[in-house]
Structures are given as structure tokens and as C-alpha cells.
Design a protein around this motif. Structure first.
Motif, short mmCIF file in Angstrom:
data_model
loop_
_atom_site.label_atom_id
_atom_site.label_comp_id
_atom_site.label_asym_id
_atom_site.label_seq_id
_atom_site.Cartn_x
_atom_site.Cartn_y
_atom_site.Cartn_z
N ALA A 83 -65.71 -25.14 22.19
CA ALA A 83 -64.68 -24.04 21.20
C ALA A 83 -63.83 -23.35 21.44
O ALA A 83 -63.79 -22.78 22.26
N ASN A 84 -63.40 -22.60 20.18
CA ASN A 84 -62.82 -22.04 20.02
C ASN A 84 -62.50 -21.16 18.82
O ASN A 84 -62.65 -21.76 18.23
N GLN A 85 -61.72 -19.64 18.92
CA GLN A 85 -62.01 -18.74 17.66
C GLN A 85 -60.78 -19.22 16.99
O GLN A 85 -61.16 -18.75 15.17
N GLU A 86 -60.26 -20.28 17.10
CA GLU A 86 -59.17 -20.60 15.80
C GLU A 86 -60.02 -21.55 14.85
O GLU A 86 -59.22 -22.22 14.05
N TYR A 87 -60.59 -22.28 15.59
CA TYR A 87 -61.77 -23.46 14.58
C TYR A 87 -62.85 -23.14 14.78
O TYR A 87 -63.75 -24.06 13.75
N VAL A 88 -63.67 -21.81 15.36
CA VAL A 88 -65.07 -21.87 14.91
C VAL A 88 -65.12 -20.43 14.71
O VAL A 88 -64.71 -19.34 15.01
N GLY A 89 -65.65 -19.45 13.76
CA GLY A 89 -65.62 -18.48 13.02
C GLY A 89 -65.99 -18.15 11.39
O GLY A 89 -66.81 -19.28 10.99
N PRO A 90 -66.52 -17.44 10.85
CA PRO A 90 -67.00 -17.06 9.43
C PRO A 90 -66.36 -17.84 8.66
O PRO A 90 -66.53 -18.01 7.65
N GLU A 91 -64.99 -18.02 9.22
CA GLU A 91 -64.21 -18.65 7.86
C GLU A 91 -64.36 -20.32 8.07
O GLU A 91 -63.57 -20.92 7.47
N HIS A 92 -65.02 -20.89 8.60
CA HIS A 92 -65.27 -22.22 9.08
C HIS A 92 -67.02 -22.57 9.26
O HIS A 92 -67.17 -23.09 9.69
N PRO A 93 -67.82 -22.18 7.88
CA PRO A 93 -68.51 -21.57 8.14
C PRO A 93 -69.58 -23.24 8.09
O PRO A 93 -70.93 -23.41 8.87
N LEU A 94 -68.69 -24.36 7.90
CA LEU A 94 -69.31 -25.66 7.78
C LEU A 94 -69.37 -26.54 9.22
O LEU A 94 -69.08 -27.96 8.90
N THR A 95 -68.32 -25.55 10.20
CA THR A 95 -67.84 -26.14 11.86
C THR A 95 -68.94 -25.68 12.73
O THR A 95 -69.41 -25.01 12.83
N PHE A 96 -69.91 -26.94 13.69
CA PHE A 96 -70.72 -26.47 14.07
C PHE A 96 -69.91 -27.40 15.65
O PHE A 96 -70.10 -28.49 15.80
N MET A 97 -70.66 -26.42 16.86
CA MET A 97 -70.26 -26.89 17.93
C MET A 97 -71.75 -27.99 18.49
O MET A 97 -72.76 -27.41 18.74
N TYR A 98 -71.65 -28.97 19.58
CA TYR A 98 -72.83 -29.38 19.85
C TYR A 98 -73.50 -28.77 21.39
O TYR A 98 -74.79 -28.96 21.28
N ALA A 99 -72.28 -27.83 22.04
CA ALA A 99 -73.11 -27.41 23.04
C ALA A 99 -72.15 -25.94 23.24
O ALA A 99 -70.56 -26.05 23.42
N PRO A 100 -72.99 -25.37 24.81
CA PRO A 100 -71.01 -24.45 25.09
C PRO A 100 -70.65 -24.65 25.16
O PRO A 100 -71.54 -26.12 26.53
N ASP A 101 -69.32 -24.93 25.73
CA ASP A 101 -68.79 -25.94 26.43
C ASP A 101 -67.80 -25.21 27.81
O ASP A 101 -68.22 -24.89 28.90
N ALA A 102 -66.77 -24.62 26.92
CA ALA A 102 -65.60 -23.76 27.77
C ALA A 102 -66.69 -22.68 27.90
O ALA A 102 -66.56 -21.91 29.09
N GLU A 103 -67.92 -22.52 27.18
CA GLU A 103 -68.98 -21.24 27.66
C GLU A 103 -69.74 -21.25 29.06
O GLU A 103 -70.17 -20.12 29.33
#
Length: 400
Positions: free
Chosen positions: A136-156
Motif C-alpha cells: 500500500a501507499n498513500q498515493e493510491y490508498v486513502g479516503p479519495e480511493h474508497p473502492l480500493t482495498f489491499m490484501y494484507a499489510p505488506d510494506a507495513e
């Protein structure tokens, strides 16, 4: 964060379907819900892509055989539609456009952040839910992208891995070798955030073209001349991880190596057990729940043991459970309503009751990172050994 248990689980859906069959009126036949994936079925990340395709199909067959799911009295079954992304952004965009236009899918899965990023505008314009097997990255995960989900913590995962290895293995100096793309930058951003919290120093970071380079000796040689306690290659695809480990060992590096979401058959083929000694990964577990045991046995019976990628399979398996329980729980096919329901539910996961939920609001501003238990494994003496189930530190992804 207080989570609510999904109000409707799949067994409830099956019961409703059975009861509907007892009614006087003849129920309509099942309609099809399509889940479309653009994953590498060829190239250096094919081990991941083929595994995702097979695991999803296995889970879809289970759900459909059990009666599918019921929304507002209508029965639905899943269909998997897959295309080879070759782990390339241009091929991924072409595949996603085809999924949306020709196949009319409303649920899309993509492997790799570099591939997800250019395809995300297409899924958002179509109102489709996007599921990323990616960092995940804040560029494509965030309130402005409500339909995008990540499968798991990864880089995190660096937050828990660095902390564990610093505490129990004395790791203090880390060198990071990552893909020269969006996923590598996502890892760099989070690793630099997490390392000081764990008391670890990122001594050096290098980025390589993992889609074309196979000779890593030139980049490894100066890195391994530095004093280091851990080589982090966590975002490289399995074939590349295997090559890096083998070449690092040839150059004399005998220390630990870490990568996420291991594809063990590929790593064993590329590097061999001797070179893998001291290799760490999440997830890896041996203490399986009954549901995990049943899934693993059934999958191996169908596809063969050489197709079993390891504990990553359990997280991928959950994908269709998440979507199915959210659709039934929301009693809606509207993707916005489904996404809102997903974010606030805890599912009956293959990891056990309450084993999966979404987090991330503190760091990303929205709960879109799917969290399950985090078992850490290490290669020792020609086999993988589970070390511990790690707890994600509070105050990073959420306040809990």
C-alpha cells in the motif's frame, strides 16, 4: 477499533436459499457475479499469479458448491475471469480494460503496486472494487480511493519484522534491495518510518529493475561490503528473491534475509535449502486451524504439493470469503455499499473466528488494509519453522 461481526455469513445465505426453495413460487435460477484478475501467469512473478488464480478458483468452487450467496431473494454464484498481466503495467491496463468492458466485472484483483496504479483510474471510473495484492501507499490508498482495498499489510510488515529481529536476533543494521518501481518506493517510505521505531538503521537502499535484470552481482557486491545484520528484499517477486539469495550466498553473505509473502516452491527451485538457511518471511505457520488444514489438504489433492505456495495461500483464500460475506451482509450489489460494509466487518476467516478485519485509518485515513494474524517463519536445517505469531504495534495503522 470496535468491529462488528458480519451480520450475515455464508451459512446464513445457504440457509436462506434452502428456505426459498420451499416457497410456492419457483425461485429464479442463479445469476453470475464475476471476479476478474490481472495477475502474472508468466514471467518472474508467475509463481504468485498462478497461485492466486488456483486458490481463488478453489474457494469459488467451495462457495458455489455450498449454494452460492443470496441477496434480496436472488441466488448468485461466482465466476473467475483471469488474464496474464505478465507483471507489466501496460499489460495490466489492457487486461483490466477488457475485464471492465468485455467481461463486465465489478470486482477486480491486481498483483503489484506498479501495475495497480495505472489501472486504478479505470476501476474507479467503472465503480468497481479494486483488490490489490500489493504494498500500500498513500498515493493510491486513502479516503479519495474508497473502492480500493489491499490484501494484507505488506510494506507495513517492516514494523513488526524489524522489531522482532532487533529484539531476538540483535539486528541493528539493515540493507534494503527493492524493485525500482511504485512498490519499491512504497516499501522505502514505510521502512524509513518503521525502522527508527524498532531501533534499526537503514544503512543503504538500492532499487533494481526486477522485470528484466537477472544479474544482481554488481549491485550486491558493494552492499555486502558494508556491515549489515539483515538483507531486506521483501518486495521483490519470488523468482528474483531466489536469484538474489543464491547470488548473495555466492558472494559470501551468510546473514539473514527477509521477504514477504514467500512462494516457497519457487525459492527452493531458484536458491535451494542451503542458501535459504536464515531466510525469514511472513506469513508462515505450521499450527493450522481446522479450516486451514482442510483447505490445504483439498488444494494439494487438486493441484499437487508443488503448487502449494505456503501460508500466503490462506490470505489469498480469504479474498472470496471477504467479498461474499460483505455482499450478503450488505444485502446489496452496489459496490459503494459493499465497500462500506467491508471496512467495518470482522469475517469468519480461514484463520479462525474473527480472524480477518480491515485497518489503516491512522496511517492512510481509511480502513482498507486487510489484517490477519502475522506468523513469522524461518528456514532452518532444510525446512521452514514457525517462530511466533506477531502482534502489529498499536498507533501505526490504527490506535488499537
Amino acid at each position: 477499533m470496535k468491529k462488528k461481526l458480519a451480520a450475515f455469513c455464508l451459512t446464513t445465505a445457504i440457509l436462506l436459499t434452502a428456505l426459498a426453495g420451499c416457497a410456492t413460487a419457483t425461485p429464479a435460477g442463479p445469476q453470475v457475479l464475476k471476479f476478474g484478475i490481472a495477475v502474472p501467469l508468466s514471467g518472474p512473478a508467475a509463481g504468485w499469479g498462478i497461485a492466486i488464480q488456483e486458490i481463488l478458483q478453489f474457494r469459488i468452487d467451495e462457495i458455489n458448491s455450498a449454494g452460492g450467496l443470496t441477496v434480496d431473494g436472488q441466488n448468485y454464484v461466482w465466476e473467475l475471469v483471469s488474464y496474464d498481466s505478465q507483471y507489466m503495467p501496460t499489460e495490466t491496463v489492457t487486461a483490466v480494460q477488457r475485464l471492465l468492458d468485455s467481461d463486465q466485472v465489478h470486482f477486480v484483483g491486481i498483483l503489484g503496486a506498479e501495475n495497480l496504479l495505472p489501472a486504478q483510474p479505470l476501476t474507479e471510473a467503472a465503480g468497481a472494487i479494486l483488490w490489490g495484492w500489493a504494498a500500500a501507499n498513500q498515493e493510491y490508498v486513502g479516503p479519495e480511493h474508497p473502492l480500493t482495498f489491499m490484501y494484507a499489510p505488506d510494506a507495513e510488515l517492516t514494523a513488526v519484522v524489524y522489531e522482532y529481529l532487533a529484539t531476538y536476533n540483535g539486528v541493528r543494521r539493515v540493507i534494503s534491495l527493492q524493485p525500482d518501481d511504485t512498490v519499491g518506493q512504497a516499501h522505502s517510505e514505510f521502512a524509513n518510518f518503521a525502522a527508527p521505531l524498532a531501533g534499526v538503521e537503514l544503512v543503504a537502499e538500492e532499487f533494481v529493475d526486477v522485470r528484466s535484470v537477472t544479474d544482481f552481482y554488481p549491485v550486491l557486491t558493494p552492499l555486502l561490503d558494508m556491515e549489515l545484520d539483515l538483507l531486506d528484499v521483501s518486495q521483490c517477486p519470488p523468482g528474483v528473491v531466489g536469484q538474489i539469495i543464491a547470488q548473495a550466498r555466492e558472494l559470501g553473505y551468510a546473514g539473514p534475509v527477509y521477504s514477504a509473502a514467500a512462494d516457497m516452491p519457487t525459492l527452493i527451485e531458484m536458491a535451494g535449502w542451503e542458501a535459504l538457511e536464515g531466510y525469514y518471511t511472513i506469513p508462515y505457520l505450521t499450527d493450522l486451524t481446522p479450516a486451514q488444514q482442510e483447505f490445504q489438504a483439498g488444494f494439494i489433492e487438486r493441484y499437487g504439493e508443488d503448487h502449494w505456495v505456503g501460508s500466503l495461500a490462506f490470505t489469498v483464500y480469504d479474498t472470496m470469503t471477504v467479498f461474499s460475506e460483505a455482499i450478503v451482509g450488505a444485502q446489496s450489489l452496489d459496490t459503494t455499499e459493499i465497500a462500506e460494509y467491508m471496512a467495518d466487518m470482522t469475517i469468519e476467516s480461514v484463520w479462525g473466528a474473527g480472524g480477518g478485519y480491515f485497518t489503516g485509518s491512522k496511517y492512510y485515513g481509511i480502513d482498507r488494509i486487510y489484517m490477519t494474524p502475522l506468523p513469522l517463519g524461518v528456514a532452518r536445517g532444510g525446512e521452514m519453522v514457525q517462530l511466533a505469531v506477531l502482534e502489529y504495534p498499536s498507533g501505526i495503522l490504527s490506535d488499537q
